[in-house]
Design a protein around this motif. Structure first.
Motif, PDB file in Angstrom:
ATOM      1  N   ALA A 144       0.825  -1.205   0.000  1.00  0.00           N
ATOM      2  CA  ALA A 144       0.000   0.000   0.000  1.00  0.00           C
ATOM      3  C   ALA A 144       0.863   1.262   0.000  1.00  0.00           C
ATOM      4  N   ILE A 145       1.963   1.239   0.753  1.00  0.00           N
ATOM      5  CA  ILE A 145       2.880   2.376   0.789  1.00  0.00           C
ATOM      6  C   ILE A 145       3.505   2.599  -0.588  1.00  0.00           C
ATOM      7  N   ASP A 146       4.000   1.512  -1.194  1.00  0.00           N
ATOM      8  CA  ASP A 146       4.654   1.622  -2.503  1.00  0.00           C
ATOM      9  C   ASP A 146       3.696   2.108  -3.578  1.00  0.00           C
ATOM     10  N   GLN A 147       2.445   1.658  -3.507  1.00  0.00           N
ATOM     11  CA  GLN A 147       1.459   1.982  -4.545  1.00  0.00           C
ATOM     12  C   GLN A 147       0.615   3.210  -4.209  1.00  0.00           C
ATOM     13  N   LEU A 148       0.879   3.830  -3.031  1.00  0.00           N
ATOM     14  CA  LEU A 148       0.101   4.994  -2.574  1.00  0.00           C
ATOM     15  C   LEU A 148      -1.391   4.663  -2.557  1.00  0.00           C
ATOM     16  N   ARG A 149      -1.709   3.524  -1.945  1.00  0.00           N
ATOM     17  CA  ARG A 149      -3.104   3.085  -1.822  1.00  0.00           C
ATOM     18  C   ARG A 149      -3.538   3.170  -0.366  1.00  0.00           C
ATOM     19  N   ALA A 150      -4.741   3.622  -0.151  1.00  0.00           N
ATOM     20  CA  ALA A 150      -5.290   3.663   1.203  1.00  0.00           C
ATOM     21  C   ALA A 150      -5.606   2.244   1.670  1.00  0.00           C
ATOM     22  N   ALA A 151      -5.687   2.066   2.961  1.00  0.00           N
ATOM     23  CA  ALA A 151      -6.019   0.762   3.532  1.00  0.00           C
ATOM     24  C   ALA A 151      -7.169   0.916   4.515  1.00  0.00           C
ATOM     25  N   GLU A 152      -7.979  -0.111   4.603  1.00  0.00           N
ATOM     26  CA  GLU A 152      -9.084  -0.122   5.564  1.00  0.00           C
ATOM     27  C   GLU A 152      -8.739  -1.103   6.675  1.00  0.00           C
ATOM     28  N   ILE A 153      -8.947  -0.667   7.922  1.00  0.00           N
ATOM     29  CA  ILE A 153      -8.591  -1.509   9.056  1.00  0.00           C
ATOM     30  C   ILE A 153      -9.699  -1.495  10.105  1.00  0.00           C
ATOM     31  N   LYS A 154      -9.721  -2.545  10.881  1.00  0.00           N
ATOM     32  CA  LYS A 154     -10.507  -2.594  12.110  1.00  0.00           C
ATOM     33  C   LYS A 154      -9.497  -2.479  13.235  1.00  0.00           C
ATOM     34  N   TYR A 155      -9.645  -1.476  14.086  1.00  0.00           N
ATOM     35  CA  TYR A 155      -8.621  -1.195  15.088  1.00  0.00           C
ATOM     36  C   TYR A 155      -9.192  -1.219  16.493  1.00  0.00           C
ATOM     37  N   PHE A 164     -13.519   1.429  12.945  1.00  0.00           N
ATOM     38  CA  PHE A 164     -13.149   1.109  11.567  1.00  0.00           C
ATOM     39  C   PHE A 164     -12.563   2.361  10.934  1.00  0.00           C
ATOM     40  N   ARG A 165     -11.368   2.224  10.371  1.00  0.00           N
ATOM     41  CA  ARG A 165     -10.648   3.384   9.850  1.00  0.00           C
ATOM     42  C   ARG A 165     -10.219   3.159   8.402  1.00  0.00           C
ATOM     43  N   THR A 166     -10.103   4.251   7.685  1.00  0.00           N
ATOM     44  CA  THR A 166      -9.406   4.264   6.410  1.00  0.00           C
ATOM     45  C   THR A 166      -8.139   5.063   6.626  1.00  0.00           C
ATOM     46  N   ILE A 167      -6.991   4.447   6.366  1.00  0.00           N
ATOM     47  CA  ILE A 167      -5.711   5.099   6.622  1.00  0.00           C
ATOM     48  C   ILE A 167      -4.889   5.218   5.345  1.00  0.00           C
ATOM     49  N   GLU A 168      -4.021   6.217   5.334  1.00  0.00           N
ATOM     50  CA  GLU A 168      -3.055   6.403   4.245  1.00  0.00           C
ATOM     51  C   GLU A 168      -1.682   6.074   4.821  1.00  0.00           C
ATOM     52  N   PRO A 169      -1.184   4.875   4.576  1.00  0.00           N
ATOM     53  CA  PRO A 169       0.053   4.424   5.246  1.00  0.00           C
ATOM     54  C   PRO A 169       1.310   5.095   4.692  1.00  0.00           C
ATOM     55  N   TYR A 170       2.170   5.575   5.597  1.00  0.00           N
ATOM     56  CA  TYR A 170       3.404   6.253   5.212  1.00  0.00           C
ATOM     57  C   TYR A 170       4.655   5.433   5.530  1.00  0.00           C
ATOM     58  N   THR A 171       4.758   4.974   6.787  1.00  0.00           N
ATOM     59  CA  THR A 171       6.004   4.346   7.237  1.00  0.00           C
ATOM     60  C   THR A 171       5.724   3.227   8.229  1.00  0.00           C
ATOM     61  N   CYS A 185      -4.844   9.210   9.320  1.00  0.00           N
ATOM     62  CA  CYS A 185      -6.149   8.620   9.612  1.00  0.00           C
ATOM     63  C   CYS A 185      -7.229   9.538   9.072  1.00  0.00           C
ATOM     64  N   ARG A 186      -8.006   9.058   8.123  1.00  0.00           N
ATOM     65  CA  ARG A 186      -9.051   9.893   7.525  1.00  0.00           C
ATOM     66  C   ARG A 186     -10.174  10.166   8.515  1.00  0.00           C
ATOM     67  N   LEU A 187     -10.379   9.281   9.472  1.00  0.00           N
ATOM     68  CA  LEU A 187     -11.415   9.500  10.476  1.00  0.00           C
ATOM     69  C   LEU A 187     -11.055  10.677  11.379  1.00  0.00           C
ATOM     70  N   ILE A 199      -4.451  -4.352  14.900  1.00  0.00           N
ATOM     71  CA  ILE A 199      -5.150  -4.211  13.622  1.00  0.00           C
ATOM     72  C   ILE A 199      -5.712  -5.558  13.197  1.00  0.00           C
ATOM     73  N   SER A 200      -6.965  -5.555  12.776  1.00  0.00           N
ATOM     74  CA  SER A 200      -7.564  -6.760  12.192  1.00  0.00           C
ATOM     75  C   SER A 200      -8.338  -6.341  10.948  1.00  0.00           C
ATOM     76  N   ASP A 201      -8.720  -7.308  10.148  1.00  0.00           N
ATOM     77  CA  ASP A 201      -9.475  -7.040   8.918  1.00  0.00           C
ATOM     78  C   ASP A 201      -8.776  -6.002   8.050  1.00  0.00           C
ATOM     79  N   LEU A 202      -7.465  -6.165   7.891  1.00  0.00           N
ATOM     80  CA  LEU A 202      -6.677  -5.243   7.075  1.00  0.00           C
ATOM     81  C   LEU A 202      -6.902  -5.519   5.599  1.00  0.00           C
ATOM     82  N   ARG A 203      -7.181  -4.453   4.839  1.00  0.00           N
ATOM     83  CA  ARG A 203      -7.416  -4.613   3.401  1.00  0.00           C
ATOM     84  C   ARG A 203      -6.880  -3.402   2.643  1.00  0.00           C
ATOM     85  N   LYS A 204      -6.051  -3.680   1.641  1.00  0.00           N
ATOM     86  CA  LYS A 204      -5.583  -2.599   0.766  1.00  0.00           C
ATOM     87  C   LYS A 204      -6.696  -2.262  -0.222  1.00  0.00           C
TER      88      LYS A 204
END
Length: 308
Positions: A144-155, A164-171, A185-187, A199-204
């Motif tokens: 996700a970091i390499d492709q600049l894709r957001a990820a959805e997680i259950k935290y 439930f969050r949508t995140i933009e992963p950096y590092t 964190c978009r939330l 983190i559970s239910d992680l999805r790019k």
């Protein structure tokens, strides 16, 4: 139906992760229909096989599938492969080569399970029980970091609150013995550190994001250094010497007569109390007094818990 062929297909899937039915048919000189029957046998035995249709597709094992490799140790595998290699020219068939290929697949699968990140100049490991889960999360987040894709997680946070969050992963961050993802964190509309074990239910996702300049170092300072520290003094038995050194450092340890003493500055958190409790009666806190009192009260509560 050849059971050895079924087993060989499983070993190939462990080694190559994804192959086409055409490859398997050619490899074992059978039809694609026969290959499908072999795959059905594996599925009936509980092996999770994922089929991807279309060009570039094929069959693969589910990412979380693990084969028990404890039936042969690494040393035993090396000895067997050496014997097979030395006697390979004594036989007209290719049985030795096939057995070596299977053992190579087992070795490769065993090695993959043993670390989280491995490069020529970097090797990061963790407890075996956590390695597969952490490694899968790191791979997804790295992509996700390499492709600049957001990820959805259950935290689940430290208080047990689930969101439930949508995140933009950096590092990806390894700090204080744990893995984190530093992400927008978009939330919350701000940068956060998310602990991977929570983190559970992680999805790019397919949602792209623009990466802006961030302040990771400042975030780490706020998270890990804006804490209350105390000078702690411990008396401990030699049996936990290596554990104390791993925790507090070699320079913190000294001898006082016949006793082993450790002195260090540590953050005053709930984790400190849990750490000290994990040593049981092998460690005695000499100072500070409030840490001694907290441990004594916790010991009384534990005694009462097991009184009946």
């Amino acid at each position: 139906m050849s059971q050895s062929t079924v087993f060989s297909i499983l070993m190939i899937l462990l080694s190559k992760r994804q192959v086409s039915r055409e490859y398997l048919a050619e490899r074992f000189s059978v039809s694609k229909r026969t290959v499908s029957r072999y795959l059905t046998v594996l599925e009936d035995a509980g092996v999770p096989i994922v089929s991807t249709p279309g060009r570039g597709g094929g069959v693969a094992l589910s990412d979380d599938y693990i084969v028990d490799k404890s039936f042969l140790t690494e040393a035993e595998t090396i000895r067997i492969k050496d014997a097979l290699t030395r006697t390979q020219n004594c036989y007209s068939d290719k049985a030795n080569a096939a057995l070596i290929e299977k053992l190579d697949a087992v070795d490769k699968s065993r090695e993959t399970d043993s670390y989280v990140i491995k490069q020529d100049n970097l090797y990061i490991d963790c407890d075996y029980e956590q390695a597969a889960d952490i490694r899968a999360k790191i791979k997804t987040l790295s992509d996700a970091i390499d492709q600049l894709r957001a990820a959805e997680i259950k935290y689940t946070d430290s208080h047990g609150y689930v969101s439930f969050r949508t995140i933009e992963p950096y590092t990806l961050v390894f700090k204080a013995g744990a893995w984190y993802i530093y992400a927008m964190c978009r939330l919350r509309g701000d940068f956060r550190l998310f602990k991977l074990s929570r983190i559970s239910d992680l999805r790019k996702t397919s949602k792209r994001f623009i990466k802006y300049k961030s302040k990771l170092a400042e975030k780490l300072d706020l998270e890990f250094y804006n804490q209350i520290y105390v000078d702690i003094e411990l008396e401990f038995f030699p049996s936990v010497y290596s554990d104390i050194v791993d925790w507090l450092g070699l320079n913190s340890v000294s001898e006082r007569g016949a006793k082993m003493i450790a002195h260090a500055e540590v953050p005053l958190t709930d984790t400190l109390i849990k750490k000290l409790m994990s040593f049981g009666s092998s460690v005695k806190v000499l100072n500070p007094a409030d840490v001694r009192d907290t441990l004594r009260e916790e010991a009384i509560r534990m005694t009462a818990l097991y009184a009946d």
